[in-house]
Scaffold this motif. Structure first.
Motif, PDB file in Angstrom:
ATOM      1  N   MET A 123     -59.634  36.698 -47.733  1.00  0.00           N
ATOM      2  CA  MET A 123     -58.814  35.762 -48.497  1.00  0.00           C
ATOM      3  C   MET A 123     -57.518  35.358 -47.667  1.00  0.00           C
ATOM      4  O   MET A 123     -57.058  34.216 -47.683  1.00  0.00           O
ATOM      5  N   LEU A 150     -57.077  32.456 -45.547  1.00  0.00           N
ATOM      6  CA  LEU A 150     -57.052  31.206 -46.172  1.00  0.00           C
ATOM      7  C   LEU A 150     -55.469  30.572 -46.055  1.00  0.00           C
ATOM      8  O   LEU A 150     -55.259  29.616 -46.230  1.00  0.00           O
ATOM      9  N   GLU A 160     -52.274  20.668 -49.998  1.00  0.00           N
ATOM     10  CA  GLU A 160     -53.235  21.774 -50.022  1.00  0.00           C
ATOM     11  C   GLU A 160     -53.331  22.235 -51.324  1.00  0.00           C
ATOM     12  O   GLU A 160     -52.506  22.890 -51.749  1.00  0.00           O
ATOM     13  N   LEU A 215     -55.580  25.256 -53.630  1.00  0.00           N
ATOM     14  CA  LEU A 215     -56.383  26.291 -53.879  1.00  0.00           C
ATOM     15  C   LEU A 215     -57.343  26.092 -55.202  1.00  0.00           C
ATOM     16  O   LEU A 215     -56.478  26.119 -56.065  1.00  0.00           O
ATOM     17  N   THR A 216     -58.487  25.952 -54.923  1.00  0.00           N
ATOM     18  CA  THR A 216     -59.285  25.863 -56.471  1.00  0.00           C
ATOM     19  C   THR A 216     -59.909  27.154 -56.746  1.00  0.00           C
ATOM     20  O   THR A 216     -60.214  27.903 -55.886  1.00  0.00           O
ATOM     21  N   ASP A 222     -62.288  29.637 -55.362  1.00  0.00           N
ATOM     22  CA  ASP A 222     -63.296  28.644 -54.712  1.00  0.00           C
ATOM     23  C   ASP A 222     -62.924  28.571 -53.173  1.00  0.00           C
ATOM     24  O   ASP A 222     -63.508  29.159 -52.167  1.00  0.00           O
ATOM     25  N   ARG A 223     -61.926  27.707 -52.799  1.00  0.00           N
ATOM     26  CA  ARG A 223     -61.810  27.279 -51.379  1.00  0.00           C
ATOM     27  C   ARG A 223     -60.529  26.628 -51.398  1.00  0.00           C
ATOM     28  O   ARG A 223     -59.644  25.867 -52.655  1.00  0.00           O
ATOM     29  N   ILE A 224     -60.015  26.167 -50.105  1.00  0.00           N
ATOM     30  CA  ILE A 224     -58.662  25.474 -50.033  1.00  0.00           C
ATOM     31  C   ILE A 224     -59.235  24.082 -49.626  1.00  0.00           C
ATOM     32  O   ILE A 224     -59.859  23.854 -48.758  1.00  0.00           O
ATOM     33  N   VAL A 225     -58.642  22.931 -50.167  1.00  0.00           N
ATOM     34  CA  VAL A 225     -58.860  21.578 -49.899  1.00  0.00           C
ATOM     35  C   VAL A 225     -57.677  20.801 -49.600  1.00  0.00           C
ATOM     36  O   VAL A 225     -56.555  21.081 -50.181  1.00  0.00           O
TER      37      VAL A 225
END
Length: 315
Positions: free
Chosen positions: A1, A4, A21, A23-24, A110-113
């Protein structure tokens, strides 16, 4: 992690381009939530927590990370949901807000968008969690709720709005009241807005409020179009950095590009770190920045600008 969150320098370049950006992550259910990556120091699996007697109900303990003791907040419980269960499957999001470090207990990360602020929209009114949201966006078929951490923290530790006696200048307070001195505050957090409004009331300064950078810019252009010097109508603009549709950096850039607005005094008022903002202030042309929430510093900064303009004869 940790990978990220490794390329902070690269992400810094996004901010001046009206991008961010996120973080979800999830809490107790399938709903996706998000926080701005710039506020996050690291994401770790939940370590051992030590209970603190008589602490706030949403604080589930403290932990020791990177040579400091950090309070851990159950984010689901903090926004009115059920407390998180099965901590062995949970994560901690370690953040820095308003010069303090805290950790939020969350479920699956979940992820970074990477998104444009124009895709970040104000939350719909009437939703159950609307008081804890600053914005929403959509990823694929999922609605993502972006949380107002300032509101969450204010519920746990209420912010002070009183101004110290040694900061108050009675002569300037009288001048502000007599001259009906007004400034524009642009911030998507109603908590931050109310804190600033209450603080400014101590020094006799009125506040006009707009909830995001696009609305703030539209208001300024309308005010300028009515004729006269914009600086005769507003003392200054105080803007948050992160806002739906247009962030504070872009707002400042647009102000500096407009011949009728370019001489406005603009202050960035943010919970982001000082070193980062010093660089961004220079890049987009802000006059200064203030860290939230420091009522004495806010009052002193505004009074100093009133004093300066009085000495110049421009008020």
């Amino acid at each position: 992690m940790s990978k990220l969150l490794s390329s902070v320098d690269q992400r810094t370049q996004l901010v001046g381009e009206n991008r961010l950006e996120l973080l979800t992550f999830r809490l107790a259910g399938r709903q996706l939530f998000a926080l701005n990556v710039f506020k996050i120091q690291e994401v770790v699996q939940v370590p051992a927590l030590t209970a603190v007697p008589h602490s706030h109900p949403v604080i589930c303990g403290v932990t020791h990370l990177r040579d400091q003791t950090i309070s851990v907040i159950d984010l689901s419980a903090a926004i009115g949901g059920p407390p998180l269960q099965g901590r062995e499957n949970c994560n901690l999001i370690v953040t820095e807000y308003n010069r303090s470090v805290q950790a939020f207990l969350v479920g699956a990360v979940d992820r970074i968008v990477n998104l444009n602020w124009e895709l970040i929209l104000p939350p719909p009114k009437g939703t159950g969690r609307s008081n804890y949201l600053t914005a929403i966006t959509q990823l694929d078929d999922d609605i993502v709720e972006i949380l107002d951490v300032e509101r969450v923290l204010a519920d746990i530790i209420p912010y002070e709005t009183d101004v110290s006696d040694d900061v108050l200048d009675d002569n300037l307070v009288d001048e502000a009241i007599n001259r009906n001195i007004t400034l524009l505050m642009v911030d998507d957090s109603t908590t931050a807005m109310q804190q600033a409004k209450d603080t400014l009331a101590n020094i006799g300064v009125k506040m006009v409020y707009q909830q995001d950078g696009l609305k703030g810019l539209s208001y300024l252009k309308q005010l300028a179009a009515e004729g006269g010097d914009i600086n005769d109508k507003l003392l200054m603009v105080i803007t948050d950095a992160e806002m739906p549709e247009m962030d504070g950096y872009r707002l400042t850039h647009e102000i500096r590009q407009d011949p009728l607005l370019k001489d406005l005094h603009v202050i960035l008022h943010t919970s982001l770190s000082g070193n980062f903002n010093e660089a961004m202030v220079k890049k987009v042309g802000c006059d200064d920045f203030l860290s939230k929430f420091q009522p004495d510093l806010l009052a002193k900064t505004v009074q100093n600008h009133i004093r300066k303009r009085l000495e110049e004869g421009s008020l």
